[in-house]
Design an enzyme around this catalytic site. Structure first.
Site, mmCIF file in Angstrom:
data_model
loop_
_atom_site.group_PDB
_atom_site.id
_atom_site.type_symbol
_atom_site.label_atom_id
_atom_site.label_comp_id
_atom_site.label_asym_id
_atom_site.label_seq_id
_atom_site.Cartn_x
_atom_site.Cartn_y
_atom_site.Cartn_z
ATOM 1 N N SER A 255 0.843 -1.193 0.000
ATOM 2 C CA SER A 255 0.000 0.000 0.000
ATOM 3 C C SER A 255 0.874 1.237 0.000
ATOM 4 O O SER A 255 2.003 1.220 0.500
ATOM 5 C CB SER A 255 -0.933 0.023 1.214
ATOM 6 O OG SER A 255 -0.315 0.615 2.326
ATOM 7 N N LYS A 256 0.324 2.317 -0.546
ATOM 8 C CA LYS A 256 1.098 3.554 -0.674
ATOM 9 C C LYS A 256 1.413 4.164 0.685
ATOM 10 O O LYS A 256 2.306 5.015 0.788
ATOM 11 C CB LYS A 256 0.352 4.558 -1.547
ATOM 12 C CG LYS A 256 -0.930 5.109 -0.931
ATOM 13 C CD LYS A 256 -1.615 6.061 -1.893
ATOM 14 C CE LYS A 256 -2.903 6.630 -1.306
ATOM 15 N NZ LYS A 256 -3.597 7.508 -2.258
ATOM 16 N N ARG A 257 0.707 3.744 1.749
ATOM 17 C CA ARG A 257 1.001 4.270 3.076
ATOM 18 C C ARG A 257 2.326 3.726 3.603
ATOM 19 O O ARG A 257 2.942 4.315 4.467
ATOM 20 C CB ARG A 257 -0.133 3.934 4.039
ATOM 21 C CG ARG A 257 -1.424 4.676 3.732
ATOM 22 C CD ARG A 257 -2.546 4.270 4.666
ATOM 23 N NE ARG A 257 -3.766 4.993 4.373
ATOM 24 C CZ ARG A 257 -4.619 4.655 3.420
ATOM 25 N NH1 ARG A 257 -4.370 3.595 2.677
ATOM 26 N NH2 ARG A 257 -5.719 5.362 3.203
ATOM 27 N N GLU A 409 -2.657 14.402 -0.576
ATOM 28 C CA GLU A 409 -3.345 13.207 -1.070
ATOM 29 C C GLU A 409 -4.725 13.550 -1.629
ATOM 30 O O GLU A 409 -5.268 12.814 -2.453
ATOM 31 C CB GLU A 409 -3.493 12.173 0.044
ATOM 32 C CG GLU A 409 -2.197 11.524 0.481
ATOM 33 C CD GLU A 409 -1.561 10.670 -0.602
ATOM 34 O OE1 GLU A 409 -2.294 10.122 -1.444
ATOM 35 O OE2 GLU A 409 -0.324 10.562 -0.628
ATOM 36 N N LYS A 471 7.289 11.177 3.165
ATOM 37 C CA LYS A 471 7.210 10.021 4.061
ATOM 38 C C LYS A 471 8.557 9.787 4.754
ATOM 39 O O LYS A 471 8.627 9.554 5.964
ATOM 40 C CB LYS A 471 6.804 8.789 3.254
ATOM 41 C CG LYS A 471 6.414 7.578 4.081
ATOM 42 C CD LYS A 471 6.092 6.388 3.200
ATOM 43 C CE LYS A 471 4.987 6.693 2.203
ATOM 44 N NZ LYS A 471 4.669 5.542 1.345
#
Length: 485
Positions: A255-257, A409, A471
């Protein structure tokens, strides 16, 4: 024309940066079509009008083309079963919904969002799986007509059998049995008249003569709803194949998280599309040691849809790096390598626009790598020392980075102007001056407090690279906040 009658499709939703998982599923369908002498079709599923944008649709097309995939029918090339964009097909769906209502296979539901939220909350509190409780099924025809005449908003839901199970054979999982009492009464037509994914998906696949549906395993539980719709309409359902999800090394969902997942990220970092397709294609073929370097034609030749694994496809970035390095060294001539390098550096006009931005900030050309190199680099080498000279405290810096990350986002467009507007809005929301908000972002993007104009730099880097750098920055600054306590 197809030589086998086989027709497969990829049907992405244009609601964000194209995910590597989308290309993974697309590649399977593409290889299946090539192996079976069939047709590979692209359909855009944009029934989520609030999140689908033309920008993201174009990114889907660009990502699939970059990956080397070609489709015989689609929104850009046309075909005999168009339109190939669901929003252009919206007038096709209602007659089918009316047919289900007339035959008693579906019903009008007048429940408000508030009632449904309370219903699900109560179900969870009592340990039950959330699902529609059938309230509106009990209305008589006269009561439904009265509510419609009064202008009450409604959706169309499908009826589900109360006993037995849905039994089917999946091309990967084999024989599957799912009890009907575990299947929810799915909304088919939303209050705005647009179909849900489930309704449009079945109708479009039937009208486009899709023979095999290959998609991620997360859709396996939805098969009973789809099969039931095929039966209600009196149609023959396609053969279903549900592929294992791509996972991280720790088996968590990709997942992009947690990880970079956008195709644009891998393109921006200089991965060759041939290497990425080689890497993804290895999940679908059986090879001997030493046979890892495979072209698209090699993958199609070795592809065996009857010998697919249910084990998770592990996205091993080290293996991708190894394959990409081999492609660069072994598959490209020096002339091709140079051409690919210039092509990569020119992507999104990073090199030319970056040089224009740098012109007024240097006194000699030798300063260019230090000033503008971050536009082409994989990693800007962030450490706590990178942020040490800022006037904001680590806690304030982290708040700025986290807020920007979350609000970015939600941005529908990615331009210099939209980034400018968003960061000014974030500054207002945080109660800070813009000149306080931007310095941590300069560092996050470039590794330096002296850099090219921030808004322009972010636009050139692209959404997916900016996301990953924010991130990384958040992780570094979090360690500084922890050290203060």
């Amino acid at each position: 024309m197809t030589t086998s009658g086989v027709r497969v499709r990829i049907a992405p939703s244009p609601t964000g940066e194209p995910h590597v998982g989308t290309v993974y599923i697309a590649l399977f369908n593409y290889l299946f079509a090539k192996k079976m002498g069939g047709e590979f079709i692209l359909r855009i599923e944009d029934t989520d009008a609030s999140r689908s944008t033309p920008e993201y649709e174009q990114k889907v097309l660009d990502a699939l083309r970059w990956a080397g995939l070609e489709w015989s029918e689609g929104p850009d090339v046309g075909g005999p079963y168009g339109p190939y964009r669901q929003s252009d097909r919206k007038d096709m769906y209602w007659p089918y919904a009316q047919d289900l209502l007339d035959k008693g296979h579906a019903f009008r539901c007048f429940c408000t969002p508030e009632r449904l939220d309370k219903m699900r909350e109560d179900q969870r509190a009592s340990g039950k799986a959330p699902g529609y409780d059938g309230l509106c099924l009990r209305y008589s025809a006269e009561e439904v007509t009265a509510k419609m005449d009064a202008g009450e908003a409604s959706v169309v839901r499908m009826k589900i059998p109360t006993e037995g199970s849905c039994d089917f054979n999946d091309g990967v999982y084999g024989d599957v049995s799912i009890p009907w009492n575990s299947v929810d009464m799915q909304v088919l037509i939303k209050a705005d008249g647009m179909p849900t994914y489930h309704m449009a998906n079945v109708i479009d696949d039937h009208l486009m003569k899709i023979t095999h549906v290959a998609r991620g395993e997360e859709w396996l539980a939805s098969v009973p709803k789809h099969i039931l719709l095929y039966r209600y309409f009196g149609w023959t359902e396609p053969k279903f194949m549900h592929l294992s999800l791509m996972r991280n090394a720790d088996k968590s969902k990709l997942s992009k998280r947690k990880n970079p997942t956008s195709i644009s990220y891998y393109s921006a970092l200089g991965y060759l599309p041939e290497a990425l397709m080689n890497f993804l294609g290895l999940f679908f073929v059986q090879i001997a040691e030493g046979e890892e370097l495979l072209s698209m034609d090699d993958l199609a030749e070795k592809f065996d849809p009857d010998n697919l694994s249910k084990a998770g496809a592990i996205f091993d970035i080290q293996k991708l790096d190894w394959l990409n390095g081999r492609w660069l060294r072994e598959k490209l001539t020096p002339e091709e390598f140079i051409a690919r390098t210039f092509e990569w550096a020119s992507e999104n006009q990073r090199l030319t626009e970056g040089l224009k931005l740098a012109q007024s900030r240097i006194s000699k050309l030798g300063e260019l790598p230090q000033l503008a190199g971050f536009l082409l680099g994989n990693d800007v080498g962030l450490t706590p020392a990178s942020f040490a000279g800022l006037k904001t405290t680590p806690a304030d810096t982290l708040e700025i980075i986290n807020t920007v990350q979350a609000d970015f986002e939600k941005m529908p467009e990615w331009t210099v102007e939209s980034i400018d507007q968003e960061l000014r809005a974030i500054a207002d929301k945080l109660g800070k001056k813009l000149r306080v908000v931007t310095p941590p972002l300069f560092v996050a993007m470039s590794g330096s407090q002296r850099s090219l104009p921030l808004f322009d730099s972010m636009a050139l880097l692209g959404r997916s690279v900016v996301r990953q750098r924010l991130k990384i920055a958040a992780t570094v600054v979090s360690s500084m906040v922890g050290a203060e306590k």
